[in-house]
Scaffold this motif. Structure first.
Motif, PDB file in Angstrom:
ATOM      1  N   PHE A 140       0.828  -1.207   0.000  1.00  0.00           N
ATOM      2  CA  PHE A 140       0.000   0.000   0.000  1.00  0.00           C
ATOM      3  C   PHE A 140       0.866   1.261   0.000  1.00  0.00           C
ATOM      4  O   PHE A 140       0.619   2.204  -0.769  1.00  0.00           O
ATOM      5  N   LEU A 141       1.890   1.292   0.841  1.00  0.00           N
ATOM      6  CA  LEU A 141       2.767   2.469   0.912  1.00  0.00           C
ATOM      7  C   LEU A 141       3.546   2.660  -0.385  1.00  0.00           C
ATOM      8  O   LEU A 141       3.690   3.786  -0.875  1.00  0.00           O
ATOM      9  N   TRP A 142       4.051   1.566  -0.955  1.00  0.00           N
ATOM     10  CA  TRP A 142       4.825   1.664  -2.200  1.00  0.00           C
ATOM     11  C   TRP A 142       3.935   2.144  -3.343  1.00  0.00           C
ATOM     12  O   TRP A 142       4.350   2.996  -4.137  1.00  0.00           O
ATOM     13  N   VAL A 143       2.721   1.620  -3.437  1.00  0.00           N
ATOM     14  CA  VAL A 143       1.809   2.052  -4.504  1.00  0.00           C
ATOM     15  C   VAL A 143       1.403   3.509  -4.291  1.00  0.00           C
ATOM     16  O   VAL A 143       1.266   4.266  -5.260  1.00  0.00           O
ATOM     17  N   SER A 144       1.244   3.932  -3.049  1.00  0.00           N
ATOM     18  CA  SER A 144       0.951   5.345  -2.780  1.00  0.00           C
ATOM     19  C   SER A 144       2.093   6.219  -3.272  1.00  0.00           C
ATOM     20  O   SER A 144       1.869   7.244  -3.931  1.00  0.00           O
ATOM     21  N   PHE A 145       3.320   5.813  -2.989  1.00  0.00           N
ATOM     22  CA  PHE A 145       4.499   6.535  -3.480  1.00  0.00           C
ATOM     23  C   PHE A 145       4.559   6.487  -5.006  1.00  0.00           C
ATOM     24  O   PHE A 145       4.798   7.512  -5.666  1.00  0.00           O
ATOM     25  N   ALA A 146       4.345   5.300  -5.579  1.00  0.00           N
ATOM     26  CA  ALA A 146       4.403   5.140  -7.034  1.00  0.00           C
ATOM     27  C   ALA A 146       3.328   5.977  -7.724  1.00  0.00           C
ATOM     28  O   ALA A 146       3.561   6.517  -8.816  1.00  0.00           O
ATOM     29  N   ALA A 147       2.161   6.098  -7.113  1.00  0.00           N
ATOM     30  CA  ALA A 147       1.098   6.927  -7.691  1.00  0.00           C
ATOM     31  C   ALA A 147       1.530   8.386  -7.726  1.00  0.00           C
ATOM     32  O   ALA A 147       1.298   9.095  -8.718  1.00  0.00           O
ATOM     33  N   PHE A 148       2.175   8.838  -6.663  1.00  0.00           N
ATOM     34  CA  PHE A 148       2.671  10.218  -6.640  1.00  0.00           C
ATOM     35  C   PHE A 148       3.777  10.401  -7.682  1.00  0.00           C
ATOM     36  O   PHE A 148       3.827  11.430  -8.372  1.00  0.00           O
ATOM     37  N   LEU A 149       4.638   9.406  -7.824  1.00  0.00           N
ATOM     38  CA  LEU A 149       5.678   9.461  -8.857  1.00  0.00           C
ATOM     39  C   LEU A 149       5.043   9.496 -10.244  1.00  0.00           C
ATOM     40  O   LEU A 149       5.432  10.293 -11.097  1.00  0.00           O
ATOM     41  N   ASN A 150       4.043   8.656 -10.475  1.00  0.00           N
ATOM     42  CA  ASN A 150       3.322   8.628 -11.745  1.00  0.00           C
ATOM     43  C   ASN A 150       2.697   9.998 -12.024  1.00  0.00           C
ATOM     44  O   ASN A 150       2.815  10.535 -13.133  1.00  0.00           O
ATOM     45  N   TRP A 151       2.054  10.570 -11.027  1.00  0.00           N
ATOM     46  CA  TRP A 151       1.432  11.891 -11.189  1.00  0.00           C
ATOM     47  C   TRP A 151       2.490  12.939 -11.540  1.00  0.00           C
ATOM     48  O   TRP A 151       2.263  13.790 -12.413  1.00  0.00           O
ATOM     49  N   THR A 152       3.628  12.877 -10.888  1.00  0.00           N
ATOM     50  CA  THR A 152       4.702  13.837 -11.153  1.00  0.00           C
ATOM     51  C   THR A 152       5.232  13.689 -12.579  1.00  0.00           C
ATOM     52  O   THR A 152       5.458  14.684 -13.270  1.00  0.00           O
ATOM     53  N   ILE A 153       5.395  12.447 -13.042  1.00  0.00           N
ATOM     54  CA  ILE A 153       5.863  12.228 -14.419  1.00  0.00           C
ATOM     55  C   ILE A 153       4.840  12.753 -15.414  1.00  0.00           C
ATOM     56  O   ILE A 153       5.208  13.389 -16.407  1.00  0.00           O
ATOM     57  N   VAL A 154       3.562  12.537 -15.145  1.00  0.00           N
ATOM     58  CA  VAL A 154       2.524  13.085 -16.031  1.00  0.00           C
ATOM     59  C   VAL A 154       2.604  14.610 -16.049  1.00  0.00           C
ATOM     60  O   VAL A 154       2.569  15.239 -17.112  1.00  0.00           O
ATOM     61  N   ARG A 155       2.722  15.193 -14.862  1.00  0.00           N
ATOM     62  CA  ARG A 155       2.786  16.658 -14.773  1.00  0.00           C
ATOM     63  C   ARG A 155       4.005  17.214 -15.522  1.00  0.00           C
ATOM     64  O   ARG A 155       3.919  18.247 -16.184  1.00  0.00           O
ATOM     65  N   LEU A 156       5.143  16.530 -15.438  1.00  0.00           N
ATOM     66  CA  LEU A 156       6.367  17.018 -16.075  1.00  0.00           C
ATOM     67  C   LEU A 156       6.402  16.800 -17.570  1.00  0.00           C
ATOM     68  O   LEU A 156       7.167  17.471 -18.272  1.00  0.00           O
TER      69      LEU A 156
END
Length: 155
Positions: A134-150
């Motif tokens: 759960f924690l890793w996927v939460s982190f990965a989701a934020f990373l995914n969002w950041t890559i989309v934003r960038l």
């Protein structure tokens, strides 16, 4: 059959399938990524540990289940999670759509919440083994969002 062998085999199959659905190539290498993204080599060991813990969780929950209905619920919870887990990689890497993967990661995250809630009454320890996932996927989701934003827009 030993539930740990079954759940471990399923986790290994998911690891292999996910790896095959994750073509890391020049497209990915040219994406802008945040400085805090873990190095590429860290993802394989992280997912191996996380899915190993999930397999252990499934075996413990199966053994602790009081009846056939509870075992059916366990299978459904883990099967939905496996499907959501698998879908993310082809969306992000094969289809080159981090934006679609970001939409899908919501379902993966929700499947983990469902696992935490569904396993707790059967075995709190089995539920706790899902927390790193759960924690890793939460982190990965934020990373995914950041890559989309960038890097948006994607087409």
């Amino acid at each position: 059959m030993n539930p740990l062998y079954v759940s471990g085999g399923c986790a290994a199959a998911l690891l292999v399938a996910g790896g095959l659905a994750t073509p890391i190539g020049s497209w990915y290498n040219t994406l802008r990524k945040p400085s805090w993204q873990p190095p590429g080599w860290a993802f394989g060991p992280a997912w191996t540990i996380i899915l190993g813990l999930a397999a252990w969780s499934a075996a413990i929950a199966w053994t602790a289940a009081p009846d056939a209905a509870a075992r059916t619920s366990i299978i459904i919870l883990f099967a939905v999670n496996a499907a959501c887990h698998f879908l993310w990689s082809p969306l992000f890497f094969a289809l080159r759509r981090p934006d679609w993967a970001l939409g899908e990661v919501v379902f993966l995250w929700a499947s983990l919440v469902a696992l935490l809630i569904g396993l707790w009454p059967i075995s709190p320890f089995a539920a706790l083994l899902i927390v790193p996932y759960f924690l890793w996927v939460s982190f990965a989701a934020f990373l995914n969002w950041t890559i989309v934003r960038l890097n948006a827009p994607f087409a």
